[in-house]
Design a protein around this motif. Structure first.
Motif, PDB file in Angstrom:
ATOM      1  N   LEU A   1       0.813  -1.212   0.000  1.00  0.00           N
ATOM      2  CA  LEU A   1       0.000   0.000   0.000  1.00  0.00           C
ATOM      3  C   LEU A   1       0.849   1.265   0.000  1.00  0.00           C
ATOM      4  CD1 LEU A   1      -2.912  -0.968   2.420  1.00  0.00           C
ATOM      5  CD2 LEU A   1      -2.955  -0.792  -0.068  1.00  0.00           C
ATOM      6  N   LYS A   2       2.179   1.103   0.072  1.00  0.00           N
ATOM      7  CA  LYS A   2       3.045   2.274   0.118  1.00  0.00           C
ATOM      8  C   LYS A   2       3.929   2.435  -1.116  1.00  0.00           C
ATOM      9  CE  LYS A   2       3.226   2.460   5.157  1.00  0.00           C
ATOM     10  NZ  LYS A   2       4.084   2.419   6.372  1.00  0.00           N
ATOM     11  N   ILE A   3       4.200   1.340  -1.820  1.00  0.00           N
ATOM     12  CA  ILE A   3       5.080   1.476  -2.983  1.00  0.00           C
ATOM     13  C   ILE A   3       4.272   1.930  -4.197  1.00  0.00           C
ATOM     14  CG2 ILE A   3       6.690  -0.253  -2.142  1.00  0.00           C
ATOM     15  CD1 ILE A   3       5.570  -2.188  -4.218  1.00  0.00           C
ATOM     16  N   ASP A   4       4.959   2.632  -5.109  1.00  0.00           N
ATOM     17  CA  ASP A   4       4.291   3.083  -6.320  1.00  0.00           C
ATOM     18  C   ASP A   4       4.426   2.030  -7.418  1.00  0.00           C
ATOM     19  OD1 ASP A   4       6.900   3.321  -7.315  1.00  0.00           O
ATOM     20  OD2 ASP A   4       6.939   5.496  -7.052  1.00  0.00           O
ATOM     21  N   SER A   5       3.768   2.288  -8.526  1.00  0.00           N
ATOM     22  CA  SER A   5       3.741   1.329  -9.623  1.00  0.00           C
ATOM     23  C   SER A   5       5.133   1.066 -10.180  1.00  0.00           C
ATOM     24  CB  SER A   5       2.821   1.846 -10.730  1.00  0.00           C
ATOM     25  OG  SER A   5       2.802   0.965 -11.829  1.00  0.00           O
ATOM     26  N   LYS A   6       5.953   2.103 -10.267  1.00  0.00           N
ATOM     27  CA  LYS A   6       7.296   1.964 -10.828  1.00  0.00           C
ATOM     28  C   LYS A   6       8.140   0.994 -10.014  1.00  0.00           C
ATOM     29  CE  LYS A   6      11.401   4.630 -12.140  1.00  0.00           C
ATOM     30  NZ  LYS A   6      12.005   5.986 -12.213  1.00  0.00           N
ATOM     31  N   GLU A   7       8.132   1.144  -8.676  1.00  0.00           N
ATOM     32  CA  GLU A   7       8.919   0.246  -7.830  1.00  0.00           C
ATOM     33  C   GLU A   7       8.369  -1.171  -7.884  1.00  0.00           C
ATOM     34  OE1 GLU A   7      10.559  -0.286  -3.242  1.00  0.00           O
ATOM     35  OE2 GLU A   7       9.215   1.381  -3.726  1.00  0.00           O
ATOM     36  N   PHE A   8       7.047  -1.298  -7.909  1.00  0.00           N
ATOM     37  CA  PHE A   8       6.416  -2.621  -7.991  1.00  0.00           C
ATOM     38  C   PHE A   8       6.885  -3.345  -9.251  1.00  0.00           C
ATOM     39  CE2 PHE A   8       2.905  -5.384  -9.379  1.00  0.00           C
ATOM     40  CZ  PHE A   8       2.711  -6.147  -8.239  1.00  0.00           C
ATOM     41  N   ILE A   9       6.862  -2.649 -10.372  1.00  0.00           N
ATOM     42  CA  ILE A   9       7.293  -3.249 -11.641  1.00  0.00           C
ATOM     43  C   ILE A   9       8.769  -3.634 -11.584  1.00  0.00           C
ATOM     44  CG2 ILE A   9       7.677  -2.784 -14.094  1.00  0.00           C
ATOM     45  CD1 ILE A   9       5.125  -1.012 -13.968  1.00  0.00           C
ATOM     46  N   GLN A  10       9.594  -2.778 -11.012  1.00  0.00           N
ATOM     47  CA  GLN A  10      11.027  -3.068 -10.902  1.00  0.00           C
ATOM     48  C   GLN A  10      11.281  -4.317 -10.073  1.00  0.00           C
ATOM     49  OE1 GLN A  10      12.563   0.609  -9.275  1.00  0.00           O
ATOM     50  NE2 GLN A  10      13.061   1.440 -11.298  1.00  0.00           N
ATOM     51  N   ARG A  11      10.508  -4.506  -9.019  1.00  0.00           N
ATOM     52  CA  ARG A  11      10.743  -5.629  -8.105  1.00  0.00           C
ATOM     53  C   ARG A  11      10.252  -6.965  -8.674  1.00  0.00           C
ATOM     54  NH1 ARG A  11      12.500  -3.898  -3.125  1.00  0.00           N
ATOM     55  NH2 ARG A  11      12.093  -5.943  -2.220  1.00  0.00           N
ATOM     56  N   LEU A  12       9.329  -6.933  -9.646  1.00  0.00           N
ATOM     57  CA  LEU A  12       8.759  -8.178 -10.156  1.00  0.00           C
ATOM     58  C   LEU A  12       9.129  -8.509 -11.599  1.00  0.00           C
ATOM     59  CD1 LEU A  12       6.663  -7.342  -7.711  1.00  0.00           C
ATOM     60  CD2 LEU A  12       5.316  -9.151  -8.746  1.00  0.00           C
ATOM     61  N   SER A  13       9.485  -7.530 -12.391  1.00  0.00           N
ATOM     62  CA  SER A  13       9.595  -7.739 -13.842  1.00  0.00           C
ATOM     63  C   SER A  13      10.716  -8.686 -14.257  1.00  0.00           C
ATOM     64  CB  SER A  13       9.763  -6.396 -14.549  1.00  0.00           C
ATOM     65  OG  SER A  13      10.938  -5.733 -14.117  1.00  0.00           O
ATOM     66  N   LYS A  14      11.694  -8.923 -13.378  1.00  0.00           N
ATOM     67  CA  LYS A  14      12.798  -9.815 -13.735  1.00  0.00           C
ATOM     68  C   LYS A  14      12.765 -11.140 -12.968  1.00  0.00           C
ATOM     69  CE  LYS A  14      15.841  -5.985 -15.026  1.00  0.00           C
ATOM     70  NZ  LYS A  14      17.137  -5.316 -14.802  1.00  0.00           N
ATOM     71  N   ARG A  15      11.669 -11.390 -12.262  1.00  0.00           N
ATOM     72  CA  ARG A  15      11.552 -12.634 -11.492  1.00  0.00           C
ATOM     73  C   ARG A  15      11.127 -13.786 -12.388  1.00  0.00           C
ATOM     74  NH1 ARG A  15      13.369 -11.514  -6.085  1.00  0.00           N
ATOM     75  NH2 ARG A  15      13.007  -9.282  -5.811  1.00  0.00           N
ATOM     76  N   GLY A  16      11.845 -14.894 -12.286  1.00  0.00           N
ATOM     77  CA  GLY A  16      11.539 -16.038 -13.125  1.00  0.00           C
ATOM     78  C   GLY A  16      10.423 -16.920 -12.601  1.00  0.00           C
ATOM     79  N   LYS A  17      10.099 -16.805 -11.313  1.00  0.00           N
ATOM     80  CA  LYS A  17       9.053 -17.673 -10.760  1.00  0.00           C
ATOM     81  C   LYS A  17       7.674 -17.100 -11.045  1.00  0.00           C
ATOM     82  CE  LYS A  17       9.508 -15.906  -5.993  1.00  0.00           C
ATOM     83  NZ  LYS A  17       9.821 -16.319  -4.604  1.00  0.00           N
ATOM     84  N   ASN A  18       6.642 -17.939 -10.836  1.00  0.00           N
ATOM     85  CA  ASN A  18       5.295 -17.516 -11.208  1.00  0.00           C
ATOM     86  C   ASN A  18       4.837 -16.328 -10.364  1.00  0.00           C
ATOM     87  OD1 ASN A  18       3.561 -18.515  -8.859  1.00  0.00           O
ATOM     88  ND2 ASN A  18       4.551 -20.441  -9.467  1.00  0.00           N
ATOM     89  N   ILE A  19       3.912 -15.571 -10.927  1.00  0.00           N
ATOM     90  CA  ILE A  19       3.512 -14.303 -10.323  1.00  0.00           C
ATOM     91  C   ILE A  19       2.856 -14.500  -8.954  1.00  0.00           C
ATOM     92  CG2 ILE A  19       1.315 -14.302 -11.585  1.00  0.00           C
ATOM     93  CD1 ILE A  19       3.464 -11.237 -10.530  1.00  0.00           C
ATOM     94  N   LYS A  20       2.125 -15.595  -8.773  1.00  0.00           N
ATOM     95  CA  LYS A  20       1.507 -15.783  -7.459  1.00  0.00           C
ATOM     96  C   LYS A  20       2.572 -16.031  -6.391  1.00  0.00           C
ATOM     97  CE  LYS A  20      -1.977 -17.982  -4.667  1.00  0.00           C
ATOM     98  NZ  LYS A  20      -3.226 -18.751  -4.586  1.00  0.00           N
ATOM     99  N   SER A  21       3.600 -16.824  -6.713  1.00  0.00           N
ATOM    100  CA  SER A  21       4.691 -17.028  -5.758  1.00  0.00           C
ATOM    101  C   SER A  21       5.337 -15.703  -5.384  1.00  0.00           C
ATOM    102  CB  SER A  21       5.757 -17.958  -6.356  1.00  0.00           C
ATOM    103  OG  SER A  21       5.260 -19.256  -6.532  1.00  0.00           O
ATOM    104  N   CYS A  22       5.495 -14.820  -6.358  1.00  0.00           N
ATOM    105  CA  CYS A  22       6.100 -13.511  -6.092  1.00  0.00           C
ATOM    106  C   CYS A  22       5.234 -12.696  -5.143  1.00  0.00           C
ATOM    107  CB  CYS A  22       6.296 -12.753  -7.396  1.00  0.00           C
ATOM    108  SG  CYS A  22       7.566 -13.445  -8.484  1.00  0.00           S
TER     109      CYS A  22
END
Length: 233
Positions: A99-120
């Motif tokens: 609830l505190k991070i913005d969209s840009k940081e959210f995308i940065q933290r997830l966009s390079k993760r190889g595991k499935n999105i629910k695990s992330c």
């Protein structure tokens, strides 16, 4: 985790886990003047304390007592220096609050993760604040299959997911949270968010968007609910 700052510059760090409770009782003129509790809704919330589930008793000012009860003894209390809380391994390993991070940081933290999105989403070291129910609901709202590798999602998809996650979490907070089995708030009331879910625990019911029956599968070792048409992988 619940943090209670003390006057001696220490902080109580409390985790209720599955069956923990905090019950506050205040006595005035020999009678109970103020009682309330929250956590797992066993009889200890309303019974005479201490009882067989009581693990810790904290005596407070003004003839008040705080009881920490835990039927299964998974919960815990730790005492840490208040100045060291943010640096403790209990806190600093957590990812930023959703609830505190913005969209840009959210995308940065997830966009390079190889595991499935629910695990992330369930990995609290990546982002914190999302549990199983909210992952299912936000992924449905975003039309994203929970088994999709996070790195294969577009920035537009991740931005939309970020927005839906925040909407779902804020709405659930307004409803008092999700009471599936064992959560009540400080007034002993259950959360009402499950009255409004679209997919969670609705296997076989029609999708609110396309009327296809909702399916239940297992993703990230958790029961997962989705629409097989709206959320194609």
């Amino acid at each position: 985790m619940i943090l209670i700052d003390l006057q001696n510059n220490n902080t109580l760090v409390i985790h209720l886990k599955m069956t923990g409770q905090l019950v506050y009782k205040k006595v005035k003129d020999g009678e109970s003047a103020e009682d309330f509790g929250a956590g797992h809704p066993s009889d200890s919330l309303i019974s005479r304390l201490p009882d067989k589930t009581t693990r810790v008793i904290l005596t407070l000012d003004g003839r008040a007592v705080l009881y920490f009860n835990d039927m299964r003894k998974f919960g815990w209390i730790k005492v840490l220096s208040s100045g060291e809380i943010e640096e403790s391994s209990l806190i600093n390993q957590l990812g930023p609050d959703l609830l505190k991070i913005d969209s840009k940081e959210f995308i940065q933290r997830l966009s390079k993760r190889g595991k499935n999105i629910k695990s992330c989403l369930l990995d609290q070291t990546i982002v914190s604040g999302c549990g199983n129910i909210y992952a299912d609901e936000s992924l449905w709202a975003s039309k994203i299959h929970p088994g999709m590798p996070a790195c294969e999602l577009t920035h537009k998809q991740l931005g939309n997911l970020h927005r839906n996650l925040q909407d779902v979490l804020r709405f659930s907070i307004k409803q008092g949270g999700s009471s599936s089995r064992n959560y009540v708030n400080a007034l002993g009331l259950k959360g009402k968010y499950l009255d409004f879910v679209n997919v969670y625990q609705k296997a076989g019911s029609p999708c609110a968007r396309c009327q296809t029956p909702i399916e239940r599968i297992v993703v990230a070792s958790r029961g997962t609910h989705l629409c097989p048409v709206c959320q194609k992988i």
